[in-house]
Design an enzyme around this catalytic site. Sequence first.
Site, PDB file in Angstrom:
ATOM      1  N   CYS A 208       0.881  -1.128   0.036  1.00  0.00           N
ATOM      2  CA  CYS A 208       0.176  -0.051   0.004  1.00  0.00           C
ATOM      3  C   CYS A 208       0.959   1.230  -0.061  1.00  0.00           C
ATOM      4  CB  CYS A 208      -0.964   0.032   1.165  1.00  0.00           C
ATOM      5  SG  CYS A 208      -1.975  -1.297   1.248  1.00  0.00           S
ATOM      6  N   HIS A 288      12.135   1.626   5.533  1.00  0.00           N
ATOM      7  CA  HIS A 288      12.077   0.177   5.323  1.00  0.00           C
ATOM      8  C   HIS A 288      12.544  -0.462   6.692  1.00  0.00           C
ATOM      9  CE1 HIS A 288      11.518  -3.816   3.563  1.00  0.00           C
ATOM     10  NE2 HIS A 288      11.544  -3.144   2.334  1.00  0.00           N
ATOM     11  N   HIS A 377      -2.258  20.188   4.567  1.00  0.00           N
ATOM     12  CA  HIS A 377      -2.898  18.927   4.022  1.00  0.00           C
ATOM     13  C   HIS A 377      -2.248  17.453   4.523  1.00  0.00           C
ATOM     14  CE1 HIS A 377      -5.444  21.945   2.272  1.00  0.00           C
ATOM     15  NE2 HIS A 377      -4.414  22.363   1.714  1.00  0.00           N
ATOM     16  N   HIS A 381      -2.900   7.145   4.168  1.00  0.00           N
ATOM     17  CA  HIS A 381      -3.227   6.133   3.388  1.00  0.00           C
ATOM     18  C   HIS A 381      -4.447   5.413   4.085  1.00  0.00           C
ATOM     19  CE1 HIS A 381      -3.616   1.885   2.127  1.00  0.00           C
ATOM     20  NE2 HIS A 381      -2.956   1.472   3.340  1.00  0.00           N
ATOM     21  N   ASN A 414     -10.270   0.716   1.082  1.00  0.00           N
ATOM     22  CA  ASN A 414      -8.807   0.901   0.976  1.00  0.00           C
ATOM     23  C   ASN A 414      -8.665   0.276  -0.482  1.00  0.00           C
ATOM     24  OD1 ASN A 414      -6.077   0.146   1.191  1.00  0.00           O
ATOM     25  ND2 ASN A 414      -6.257  -1.164   2.594  1.00  0.00           N
TER      26      ASN A 414
END
Length: 577
Positions: A208, A288, A377, A381, A414
């Site tokens: 995602c 990561h 703004h 996700h 989603n």
Amino acid sequence: MVKETERYAKLAVDYLFSHGVYILLFLFLTFFLIQAPASVSLNDFRGWLDSTTAVLGGCLLLCLLIIYLLVRPRPVYLMEIACYKPKKSTQEFISMSDFAGVFSPENLEFQRRILERSGLGHETYLPETVLLAPSYNHPVEARKEASAVMFEPVEALLKKTGLRPEDVDILIVNCGLFNPAPSLSAMVVNRFKLRHDVITFNLGGMGCSASPIAIALARDLLQLNRNSYAIVISIENTAMGGRYEGNDRSMLVSNCLFRVGGAAVLLTNKRSERRRSKYQLMHVVRTHTGAEDQSFMAAAQVVDADGKLGISLSKNLMAVAADALRINLTTLGPLILPASEKLIYVAKWLAKRVIMNNKAAGETKPYVPDFTRAVEHVCIHTGGRGVVEEMGRCLRLTEWHLEPSRMTLHRFGNTSSSSVWYVLAYAEAKGRVRKGDRVWQIALGGGFKCNSAVWRALRTVKAAAEDPDLNPWADEISKFPVQVAVSSNADTMGIRLWKRWWHKPGCRKNKEGKAVASGGRSWSPRRWSRTALLPSTTRRDLGHNPKGHKVDGGAGSELVAGDSAGCRGAAAVVNPN
């Protein structure tokens, strides 16, 4: 008055740090002019020009200027965004699952509870193949879905900007689960007949958070290729493995959240296109944490004990996400936070480490900078209601900042990596984006990754000028926002849940072992028997139900959904008397 003084003090510090170079240069020139002789003869000036030092200095400055012009980073402009909007909406997934008979009654009820708390509405979309009994997962159907989700936004982009397919120099497509051969990027090249030397990339398995990754790759390619156009397409495919048909609960959650969606954005490094562009890319920060096994398996596509493929979400997912978010913010903060917030953070850290003793420092909560002073703004996700709410709490965001993400989750679900573009499209359709505003897109994905992209608006985006072919909100934005959550701890799939008795930890029990509320009445299955699933957009009066029955508001009753507050069972019930 104290808060206003503090706010203006922060603004003054920010201004001094942001314009410190110009202030010092002004002071230096002023001092030089004051100390310079009152008059300088022409001969003195000619002698200075004829000197070897002046000539060498001028050549050095010219060389430095040329080098700077050659190596300076090329700006990356976002010209237009196009999001895919399905032509029709799907029915409730649970009703089709019940018909299919592939889940046990307990797991069917579990999915119903997840849906009721997910924040998704009834207008989200799943392909018909997923809703078949059993689901029909076939590569041909998956290609059909991918073609529709990719081709329509690209066509809208080219039509709006007036570009020809031959003008596209770079093409990047990212999709997490569906990676056929020929690739998705090859499908786009074939459909639009792109040039033979077009640079193409197909990113798979990124989850995602793949959209900022694709943007970072496009930025790097645009640094190497002058005067180029790049198209970035972010999609997810639900027709291929879109529904897990096993009974492993860690893999059933994805059935309730993921929906069809996709977006395409047009980027360029041509300075002549700046006036037509909407945004300029400022920063991309990638994090990561896959080196740790716990993070690596937090969200993964696996096979259960029965050999059925699905996406497994571990119980440690939120902890892993919080750790990745913390690392990402630590890197992003120094790039975008104003100087006053940095000074406050340093002061808090020094007070915690130097002034306080070790025990007191350990008990003190770390200072979280106010990121709303750095961006106007925030596009979160839409991984789920819990993801949006938790990130809003951690970042101390207001309801105004969270509204675009909540409404995107409610309307489109989603949609994986493309969801951050739907959130930005909502802000544009509402007319919120002004010239100079900064937009922060943040996404979480498997691996485990947390990625951020920060944009600056180059012009005010007028809501009335938004094209329905580009912006999926343009023709229905007047209906939003809608009321989705019924209480602070419950969020439903467009459903309002009425009051029921529930057992809070600490409530006493009677002799029969039944939970007794503070008002003295116990939960009775016979008295509370009628279920009611009520669309939140059709009934706003919490005092009555659709049948005209008064809802009992006695002590011990709450507006709940599922077991989020300690209750077991997700059915919403009303008093029939």
